[in-house]
Design a protein around this motif. Sequence first.
Motif, PDB file in Angstrom:
ATOM      1  N   LEU A   1      53.656  34.569  32.794  1.00 41.07           N
ATOM      2  CA  LEU A   1      53.939  35.711  33.665  1.00 41.07           C
ATOM      3  C   LEU A   1      53.063  36.905  33.313  1.00 41.07           C
ATOM      4  N   THR A   2      52.897  37.135  32.023  1.00 40.49           N
ATOM      5  CA  THR A   2      52.056  38.250  31.585  1.00 40.49           C
ATOM      6  C   THR A   2      50.610  38.041  32.009  1.00 40.49           C
ATOM      7  N   MET A   3      50.114  36.824  31.829  1.00 39.78           N
ATOM      8  CA  MET A   3      48.743  36.541  32.238  1.00 39.78           C
ATOM      9  C   MET A   3      48.580  36.627  33.752  1.00 39.78           C
ATOM     10  N   LEU A   4      49.554  36.168  34.485  1.00 36.17           N
ATOM     11  CA  LEU A   4      49.485  36.213  35.944  1.00 36.17           C
ATOM     12  C   LEU A   4      49.330  37.646  36.440  1.00 36.17           C
ATOM     13  N   ILE A   5      50.195  38.528  35.950  1.00 38.34           N
ATOM     14  CA  ILE A   5      50.131  39.932  36.365  1.00 38.34           C
ATOM     15  C   ILE A   5      48.839  40.574  35.870  1.00 38.34           C
ATOM     16  N   GLY A   6      48.502  40.314  34.605  1.00 38.37           N
ATOM     17  CA  GLY A   6      47.342  40.966  34.004  1.00 38.37           C
ATOM     18  C   GLY A   6      46.036  40.598  34.658  1.00 38.37           C
TER      19      GLY A   6
END
Length: 789
Positions: A759-764
Motif C-alpha cells: 500500500l505504501t509503495m502504491l501510493i508513493g
Amino acid sequence: MNRKSLTLVWALVVCLLLGHNAYLWLVKRIAPDTDILALLPLQERDPVLQRSFAHMIESAQQRVIVLVGARGWNDAMRAADAYTDVLKNEPDAISLSQVTDQMQGDWLAQFRKHAAVLLTSAQEEQLRSQPPQFWLDTARAGLYGMFSGPKVGAWQDDPFGLLGGWVQERARETPVRPRDGRLAVSNADRHYVLLPMMLNVPAFSMSAQETVLPLLDHAAQAARHAVPTADIIASGVVLHTAAAGEQAAREVSLIGAGSLVGIALLTWLAFRSIKPIGLVLLSIGIGCLGALSICWILFGRIHLLTLVFGASLIGVAQDYGIYFLCHRLNADERLDSVALLRKLLPGLGLTLLAAVIGYAGLALTPFPGLRQMALFSALGLIFAWLTVVCWFPSLIAGGRLRGGVLVMKYGALLKSWPPRCAGHGKFLVAGLLLLGMLLAAGLSRLDANDDIRQLQNPPRHLVEDQMKLNKLLDAASPVQFFLVRGISTEEVLQREEALKHRLDPLIADGKISGYQAMSNWVPSVRTQEERKSLLEEKLYQPGGPLAKLARETGEDGAWVERTRDRLLKTTGVLTVDDFLKTPASEPWRHLWLGNVDGEVAGIVALRGLHVTEFGTLKQVARDLPGVQWVDKVDEISSVLGRYRQYMMLVLLGAYAVVFLVLSLRYRFAAWRVLGPVALASIATLAMLGFFGQDLQLFHVLALMLLLGVGVDYGIFMQEHPGRDSTVPWLAVGLSAANTILSFGLLALSHTPALHAFGLTMLIGILLVWITVPCFGKRRADDMQPWRQQ
C-alpha cells in the motif's frame, strides 16, 4: 573487452544460471521455507530469556491437539476411534499418545515413594493450625466414609489422605481426565476425546504440509462419516504454517502473473511489437534466475515470502530495459545501439545504484527474512541491469523502434502538466500553503502501532478452533509466563515457591485460574525438610494422631513405627533430575530449562490469563529476586517499535547518501532529482494518516524502497532537463505503471506485512509519477513532436 566478447561472457553466465536453477528444482527438488518465525528479529538478547521462549515454542510446535466431540460419550468414542484408525496408517508422519491403566499406575508409583514431602499449601496450613482431633476425624472419614475424597492406594499407606489431596490438586492443573482408556474433557453441550499427537517431521517442512494435512483431513472425514454430528477441533503450528504457505503460494502466482501480463500489455501498446516484450521479460527472467541461485548458495534455503516479495521485483527490474527501449524509439537511425548505450550508461548506472541503496536499507534490518528479500531483490536488479547492458545493444543493433498510439497520446500530456499557471507566484505560493496544510493535517492523524499481532492474519476457522480448545483445556499461554532463575536448582525452586505464594491470592480473586511450575511436582529441599519436620511434629510424634488412630483401629505400636519410618525415614530427597526421568514428567518438561550459560532457570506458566491482568502480574515479580515477567508479544512489539524508529534514521541517512551521489553528476540540480520522491514519501505518510492506517515498521521499509525506485524517475527526467524530448517522460510512465501494478497487487495481499508494504509503495510511486515533471526545468518552446516511422 569488445562487445562480442561481453555478449558471449554474459551468455555463459546465463547458461550457468539456467543449469543451476534446473538442478535446484528438478534434481535437488528444493521447497521454499515457510517458517514464519524467520521474520522475527535477530538481536543480542539475554541468552536465558531467549532460551526460555525458544523452549516454550519448541515444546509446542511439534504438537497437534485434536478434540473429537459429540453430544453423547459413546458417539464421541466412536468418532475418535474412526479418527485414530486413519492415523495408524501413517505412523512415520504422526504419533498418537495413548493412556493405559499401566501408565497411570506407574505414574502414581513414582510419587508414593515421596508422599511425605508432597503436600498442598492448604494441607500445610491445616497441619500448622488444626488440632489433632481434626486429623483423627480426617483419617476416620477416609477409612469408613464412602465419599471421603481420592484414594491412591491402601488406606494404611496414606491414612490422613495427604497424598490423595496432593494428587487431586495436581489433577486440577488441567480439566482433562482419563475415561474408558481415553483422555476426556467436557463442557455443557458435548463430550470430547482428547487426541494429543506429535509430528515425526518438522512442523515447518513442506513434507509436513504435504503429508500431515491431508492425513488429518482424511481422519476428520472418517470421524464425521462414523458420527455425522461429530465436532472436530484441531490446533497446531503445522496448521497455521500450511495456511500461510498456501496463501503465499496463491499470491506468488497472482502477483507474478499480473505483473507479467501488465508489462506485456503496456509494452505492446507502447512499441507495437513483440520483440520489446520479449527483451524486457528476458532481462527480468535472468534477474530472477541469478537472484535465486546466489541466495540459495548464500543461505542454503529460500523463504516463500522472499519469492512473494521477489515477484514484485518484476515491476522494478523492467525500468532498465524500458529506459533503453524508449530512447531507441526516438533515437537517430544513424546512432547504433552501442553508441546509444554508451550515452545512456551514466543514467542507467545511477538508477541501479539508487535502487541498490534502497534495498541495502532493508538489509540493515535485524530480520533474516527481510535480509534475504533485500539481497534477492538487489541481485535481481543487478542481473537484469547487466542483461540490458550486455545483450540489448546486440539484440537491437540499429534503427528505431516504432511508437504506438500510447506513445503519442501519453507524450502529449507533458505539454499540459504541470499547468503553466502553477509556476506563477500567487498560484505557487497558494498551492504550497494548501499542500503544507494538508500534509500537516494528515501527519497529525498518523499514529504508530507496532503490535506484532497486526502482522498475523490466520484463517478464521483456525482462530475459532484455537479459542475453543484453549477454553476447553484451560491451556497455559506459551508467550506470557514468569522466568525464574538462580545459581542452583535449589535456589530456583525456592524462588518459584515465593512467586506462587504471591499468585495464590490472584487465583482466589479469579484473576488467573492457576499456574504450572516444576516446584508443584518437586518442592525445594528446604521445603521437603520443613514438611517432614511438620509431619513429625503434628502427626507422627508419640501420642499423636497416628498413635491414637492405631489404638482405635486395633493396630499395635509396630504398625505405628513401620508407617512412620516408611513415610519419613526411608524417603529420600525428591530431585528435579529424578522427576524428569519419569513418564509423569512428560507434560511438564517444558517448564524446566536447566543450566543455561551458567544459570539454572525454570518457567512458571499461567492458566486463565487475560490481557487486562498483565500489569498486575508484572507488579507481582517486581521485587522478587531472580523472577521476571515475560510477555513475548510485548517484547517483539517493542523491538518492532525500536527498529521502526531506527529505520527512520537509516532512511534519512540514505537520502543524504543518495543526494551526495546525485550531486556528483547533477551538482546543484540534485534537489530536482530527489525532490519528487521526498515529497511523495511525506505525502504518503499523510495519506496513511487520513486513511486511519497505523504506522509500523513495514511502512518505513517501503519508504526505503520507494527512495531506491522513485529516484529513478527523477534521474530519467534530469538526464534530459528540458522539454525538447518526451522520451524520459515515456520511460517514467511505463516504469511507474508497471511498478504500480506490481506493488498494487502486493497491497491486495492478505499477509498484513506485505499489504502494508504494498500500500505504501502504491501510493508513493503514484505520487512520484505525478510530481516528477513539476521539478523539471521548463521552457516555453521546447516541445517537439514524436517522430514516427
